[in-house]
Design a protein around this motif. Structure first.
Motif, PDB file in Angstrom:
ATOM      1  N   GLY A 180       0.825  -1.196   0.000  1.00 46.03           N
ATOM      2  CA  GLY A 180       0.000   0.000   0.000  1.00 46.03           C
ATOM      3  C   GLY A 180       0.860   1.247   0.000  1.00 46.03           C
ATOM      4  O   GLY A 180       1.788   1.379  -0.804  1.00 46.03           O
ATOM      5  N   VAL A 181       0.577   2.163   0.905  1.00 44.12           N
ATOM      6  CA  VAL A 181       1.407   3.358   1.076  1.00 44.12           C
ATOM      7  C   VAL A 181       2.077   3.290   2.454  1.00 44.12           C
ATOM      8  O   VAL A 181       2.059   4.218   3.253  1.00 44.12           O
ATOM      9  N   PHE A 182       2.707   2.132   2.700  1.00 48.62           N
ATOM     10  CA  PHE A 182       3.313   1.810   3.993  1.00 48.62           C
ATOM     11  C   PHE A 182       4.613   1.074   3.713  1.00 48.62           C
ATOM     12  O   PHE A 182       4.653  -0.153   3.645  1.00 48.62           O
ATOM     13  N   TRP A 183       5.722   1.834   3.547  1.00 51.55           N
ATOM     14  CA  TRP A 183       6.985   1.261   3.093  1.00 51.55           C
ATOM     15  C   TRP A 183       8.143   1.739   3.956  1.00 51.55           C
ATOM     16  O   TRP A 183       8.136   2.859   4.459  1.00 51.55           O
ATOM     17  N   ALA A 184       9.137   0.876   4.092  1.00 51.96           N
ATOM     18  CA  ALA A 184      10.360   1.210   4.816  1.00 51.96           C
ATOM     19  C   ALA A 184      11.559   1.019   3.895  1.00 51.96           C
ATOM     20  O   ALA A 184      11.601   0.082   3.089  1.00 51.96           O
ATOM     21  N   VAL A 185      12.521   1.910   4.029  1.00 55.55           N
ATOM     22  CA  VAL A 185      13.814   1.792   3.353  1.00 55.55           C
ATOM     23  C   VAL A 185      14.859   1.651   4.450  1.00 55.55           C
ATOM     24  O   VAL A 185      15.065   2.571   5.245  1.00 55.55           O
ATOM     25  N   GLU A 186      15.462   0.482   4.531  1.00 58.18           N
ATOM     26  CA  GLU A 186      16.446   0.221   5.570  1.00 58.18           C
ATOM     27  C   GLU A 186      17.818   0.649   5.069  1.00 58.18           C
ATOM     28  O   GLU A 186      18.306   0.159   4.042  1.00 58.18           O
ATOM     29  N   LEU A 187      18.449   1.571   5.787  1.00 57.17           N
ATOM     30  CA  LEU A 187      19.727   2.152   5.367  1.00 57.17           C
ATOM     31  C   LEU A 187      20.873   1.496   6.128  1.00 57.17           C
ATOM     32  O   LEU A 187      20.802   1.319   7.349  1.00 57.17           O
ATOM     33  N   VAL A 188      21.928   1.142   5.383  1.00 56.78           N
ATOM     34  CA  VAL A 188      23.046   0.382   5.952  1.00 56.78           C
ATOM     35  C   VAL A 188      24.372   1.017   5.544  1.00 56.78           C
ATOM     36  O   VAL A 188      24.460   1.762   4.569  1.00 56.78           O
ATOM     37  N   ARG A 189      25.396   0.668   6.321  1.00 61.70           N
ATOM     38  CA  ARG A 189      26.762   1.053   5.948  1.00 61.70           C
ATOM     39  C   ARG A 189      27.365   0.050   4.962  1.00 61.70           C
ATOM     40  O   ARG A 189      28.203   0.400   4.134  1.00 61.70           O
ATOM     41  N   ASP A 190      26.924  -1.187   5.090  1.00 59.15           N
ATOM     42  CA  ASP A 190      27.518  -2.252   4.280  1.00 59.15           C
ATOM     43  C   ASP A 190      26.415  -3.260   3.955  1.00 59.15           C
ATOM     44  O   ASP A 190      25.842  -3.875   4.864  1.00 59.15           O
ATOM     45  N   ARG A 191      26.119  -3.430   2.680  1.00 58.37           N
ATOM     46  CA  ARG A 191      25.049  -4.348   2.294  1.00 58.37           C
ATOM     47  C   ARG A 191      25.385  -5.791   2.645  1.00 58.37           C
ATOM     48  O   ARG A 191      24.494  -6.574   2.994  1.00 58.37           O
ATOM     49  N   PRO A 223      10.446  13.813   5.693  1.00 61.54           N
ATOM     50  CA  PRO A 223      10.568  12.361   5.851  1.00 61.54           C
ATOM     51  C   PRO A 223      10.043  11.877   7.201  1.00 61.54           C
ATOM     52  O   PRO A 223       9.858  12.653   8.137  1.00 61.54           O
ATOM     53  N   PHE A 224       9.831  10.574   7.288  1.00 60.49           N
ATOM     54  CA  PHE A 224       9.572   9.900   8.559  1.00 60.49           C
ATOM     55  C   PHE A 224      10.747   8.967   8.790  1.00 60.49           C
ATOM     56  O   PHE A 224      10.907   7.978   8.072  1.00 60.49           O
ATOM     57  N   THR A 225      11.576   9.269   9.769  1.00 64.96           N
ATOM     58  CA  THR A 225      12.756   8.452  10.042  1.00 64.96           C
ATOM     59  C   THR A 225      12.671   7.840  11.433  1.00 64.96           C
ATOM     60  O   THR A 225      12.101   8.431  12.356  1.00 64.96           O
ATOM     61  N   HIS A 226      13.241   6.660  11.570  1.00 70.93           N
ATOM     62  CA  HIS A 226      13.316   5.990  12.868  1.00 70.93           C
ATOM     63  C   HIS A 226      14.523   5.067  12.852  1.00 70.93           C
ATOM     64  O   HIS A 226      14.633   4.193  11.983  1.00 70.93           O
ATOM     65  N   PHE A 227      15.447   5.297  13.788  1.00 68.40           N
ATOM     66  CA  PHE A 227      16.696   4.545  13.836  1.00 68.40           C
ATOM     67  C   PHE A 227      17.408   4.638  12.476  1.00 68.40           C
ATOM     68  O   PHE A 227      17.732   5.725  12.040  1.00 68.40           O
ATOM     69  N   ASN A 228      17.625   3.510  11.790  1.00 67.85           N
ATOM     70  CA  ASN A 228      18.358   3.539  10.518  1.00 67.85           C
ATOM     71  C   ASN A 228      17.429   3.439   9.312  1.00 67.85           C
ATOM     72  O   ASN A 228      17.852   3.057   8.228  1.00 67.85           O
ATOM     73  N   ARG A 229      16.164   3.809   9.483  1.00 70.95           N
ATOM     74  CA  ARG A 229      15.197   3.664   8.400  1.00 70.95           C
ATOM     75  C   ARG A 229      14.551   4.999   8.047  1.00 70.95           C
ATOM     76  O   ARG A 229      14.364   5.864   8.911  1.00 70.95           O
ATOM     77  N   THR A 230      14.180   5.113   6.787  1.00 75.76           N
ATOM     78  CA  THR A 230      13.241   6.156   6.395  1.00 75.76           C
ATOM     79  C   THR A 230      12.022   5.451   5.829  1.00 75.76           C
ATOM     80  O   THR A 230      12.140   4.443   5.115  1.00 75.76           O
ATOM     81  N   HIS A 231      10.857   5.949   6.196  1.00 71.06           N
ATOM     82  CA  HIS A 231       9.614   5.315   5.766  1.00 71.06           C
ATOM     83  C   HIS A 231       8.966   6.153   4.674  1.00 71.06           C
ATOM     84  O   HIS A 231       8.968   7.391   4.753  1.00 71.06           O
ATOM     85  N   VAL A 232       8.420   5.495   3.692  1.00 70.88           N
ATOM     86  CA  VAL A 232       7.701   6.167   2.614  1.00 70.88           C
ATOM     87  C   VAL A 232       6.215   5.951   2.873  1.00 70.88           C
ATOM     88  O   VAL A 232       5.652   4.899   2.575  1.00 70.88           O
ATOM     89  N   VAL A 233       5.601   6.960   3.480  1.00 68.83           N
ATOM     90  CA  VAL A 233       4.224   6.836   3.964  1.00 68.83           C
ATOM     91  C   VAL A 233       3.434   8.113   3.630  1.00 68.83           C
ATOM     92  O   VAL A 233       2.939   8.796   4.522  1.00 68.83           O
ATOM     93  N   PRO A 234       3.281   8.428   2.346  1.00 67.44           N
ATOM     94  CA  PRO A 234       2.514   9.617   1.976  1.00 67.44           C
ATOM     95  C   PRO A 234       1.020   9.395   2.198  1.00 67.44           C
ATOM     96  O   PRO A 234       0.594   8.253   2.461  1.00 67.44           O
ATOM     97  N   PRO A 235       0.208  10.438   2.103  1.00 71.48           N
ATOM     98  CA  PRO A 235      -1.246  10.245   2.195  1.00 71.48           C
ATOM     99  C   PRO A 235      -1.755   9.233   1.179  1.00 71.48           C
ATOM    100  O   PRO A 235      -1.202   9.113   0.069  1.00 71.48           O
ATOM    101  N   CYS A 236      -2.808   8.521   1.546  1.00 71.80           N
ATOM    102  CA  CYS A 236      -3.409   7.537   0.639  1.00 71.80           C
ATOM    103  C   CYS A 236      -4.020   8.205  -0.587  1.00 71.80           C
ATOM    104  O   CYS A 236      -4.302   7.534  -1.591  1.00 71.80           O
ATOM    105  N   THR A 237      -4.267   9.496  -0.495  1.00 71.15           N
ATOM    106  CA  THR A 237      -4.874  10.256  -1.586  1.00 71.15           C
ATOM    107  C   THR A 237      -3.842  10.831  -2.548  1.00 71.15           C
ATOM    108  O   THR A 237      -4.213  11.530  -3.498  1.00 71.15           O
ATOM    109  N   SER A 238      -2.569  10.595  -2.317  1.00 69.70           N
ATOM    110  CA  SER A 238      -1.531  11.149  -3.176  1.00 69.70           C
ATOM    111  C   SER A 238      -1.709  10.674  -4.616  1.00 69.70           C
ATOM    112  O   SER A 238      -2.223   9.580  -4.875  1.00 69.70           O
ATOM    113  N   THR A 239      -1.249  11.492  -5.540  1.00 72.01           N
ATOM    114  CA  THR A 239      -1.277  11.102  -6.944  1.00 72.01           C
ATOM    115  C   THR A 239       0.037  10.415  -7.311  1.00 72.01           C
ATOM    116  O   THR A 239       1.054  10.591  -6.623  1.00 72.01           O
TER     117      THR A 239
END
Length: 469
Positions: A384-395, A428-444
């Motif tokens: 949906g519109v509920f996503w996390a991007v986990e950020l790392v120093r080393d994949r 953005p919405f950030t928490h610890f090492n993540r940024t979340h992609v959580v725009p309004p459900c009405t976004s285009t």
């Protein structure tokens, strides 16, 4: 004063400019007045809150005229977007008719809101206890479970957030609970599924599911099933990672609870009402809990409201036995009117379908493309519109970009990333090492693509801290 004098005074009074009643001012005045506000989760001397002048749709503006595309939906609650005209109109109409009435009275919009919510819930949950928000919804759900079962323990996940009232912070697993401990007794913690950082050394979704369920089963045995009132989980874990459960996990939890007479509480405060592309996230798996807590997206926070959806079995416990709890503003008319309007808007404007489309056709492929460009991206996940991007120093090693619960200098890479987002005009919405992609459900789609393009630029600040390939 007599009633006649009061009526005469009200009739003869000069009309007042509504703006003067609201005390609106310029940015300097807003900042001056904010000195009297005690802000949550903050060291008061260390913050300088950004004054916001207005908002519309998926954007908000500061007093300097800078526009921000909101990829946080504020606190992941602005599902319907800012200033939806029909929702604003519904609140105004209700305010002109009846602003407030205490919960002991029946009220048309309260009953209508409850009916609409139950009709969209899984079968067998036909009653709503309204609260002021998500924290007291979880608090009351646990109280109901304990009274219904006559047991005291509650199983709750480490990677979770359930609110900050005394009971809800006891359920919460993330570090925000630490300063409140020792907390309300009875919570026992468990590890939920999180394949990317598996506590069970799993390598596949099936292994993660099987081992997480085995872990729960052993925990129930060791704690004594006859002592456990409820297991609470976020259907899709929110702030602590947007962790989508693997196939079979929720059904396995349901079966374990049924086996031992344990109630299952699904916290849908963040994941419900369109955020995952359905009325409730649990609709993706067809699982029916005993209690569902909700808030946020039910009316996008236009007026504070939350609630507990109660199964018929639990509700029957209180048919002849009083429930020992209540709130002055339970089922507040302004809040319920906004919930009614919101649900109708969701249906009239196809917002659930829009959220699903954004996730499948825009966000998922867009984040996958970013992952090929930025070495700081370890994993993307969501629906949906509920996503996390986990950020790392080393994949390769999956070392987080910043340590768990980092603060100060340790958190600098994420601080720099967030600043880069804001510089681009992305909130953005950030928490610890993540940024979340959580725009309004009405976004285009174009708005989301605009946000992903800004995210692309901002991720370069995180890339500078990577050490692996």
């Amino acid at each position: 004063m007599t009633d006649s004098i009061l009526r005469e005074t009200a009739t003869d009074a000069e009309p007042t400019d509504p703006a003067s009643l609201l005390g609106r001012g310029d940015e300097a005045q807003v900042r001056a007045d904010d000195r009297h506000v005690f802000h949550s989760w903050s060291a008061q001397a260390a913050i300088d809150p950004l004054p916001i002048e207005h908002a519309q749709g998926s954007y908000f503006w500061d007093y300097a005229g800078k526009r921000y595309l909101d990829f946080s939906s504020q606190l992941v609650n602005m599902n319907i977007g800012y200033q939806h005209p029909r929702l604003v109109a519904a609140i105004v109409e209700q305010a002109q008719r009846l602003c407030s009435i205490q919960p002991a009275f029946a009220n048309d919009v309260r009953g209508e809101a409850a009916r609409l919510i139950t009709e969209r819930a899984p079968e067998g949950l036909n009653t709503v206890f309204f609260t002021n928000g998500g924290a007291d919804a979880n608090e009351n759900a646990v109280r109901m479970a304990r009274l219904h079962t006559g047991r005291q323990k509650v199983l709750a996940a480490y990677r979770s957030y359930h609110g900050s009232t005394a009971g809800a912070i006891s359920l919460t697993g993330d570090p925000r609970r630490w300063p409140s401990e020792p907390a309300v007794p009875g919570t026992v913690r468990y590890f939920g599924p999180y394949l990317y950082r598996s506590a069970f050394h799993a390598e596949t979704k099936q292994e993660e599911c099987d081992r997480a369920l085995a872990h729960l089963r052993e925990l129930v045995m060791l704690e004594g099933p006859h002592t456990i009132a409820a297991l609470v989980l976020e259907t899709v874990v929110g702030t602590n990672g947007i962790l989508v459960p693997p196939p079979g996990y929720l059904d396995g939890v349901r079966a374990l609870c049924d086996e031992h007479g344990i109630l299952l509480i699904a916290d849908e405060v963040m994941s419900g009402f369109g955020r995952c592309g359905e009325w409730f996230a649990l609709d993706h798996w067809g699982m029916t809990p005993d209690l569902i807590t909700f808030a946020k997206g039910v009316n996008s926070g236009y007026v504070p409201i939350g609630g507990v959806l109660i199964s018929d079995t639990v509700a029957a416990t209180f048919a002849d036995r009083p429930f020992p709890g209540g709130l002055t503003y339970s089922g507040h008319p302004l809040a319920c009117a906004s919930a009614v309007a919101s649900i109708r808007i969701f249906e009239d404007e196809g917002i659930l379908a829009n959220a699903r489309m954004l996730g499948e056709e825009v966000i998922a492929p867009g984040l996958a493309e970013l992952a090929t460009k930025h070495p700081c991206i370890g994993e993307v996940r969501g629906l949906g519109v509920f996503w996390a991007v986990e950020l790392v120093r080393d994949r390769a090693t999956r070392e987080p970009l910043v340590p768990f619960n980092a603060a100060g200098a340790d958190a600098a890479p994420m601080t720099q990333f967030a600043a880069a987002c804001k510089s681009e005009g992305l909130w953005p919405f950030t928490h610890f090492n993540r940024t979340h992609v959580v725009p309004p459900c009405t976004s285009t789609p174009d708005e989301v693509r605009e946000g992903l393009a800004m995210l692309d630029v901002a991720l370069e600040a995180a890339d500078r801290h990577t050490t692996g390939a």
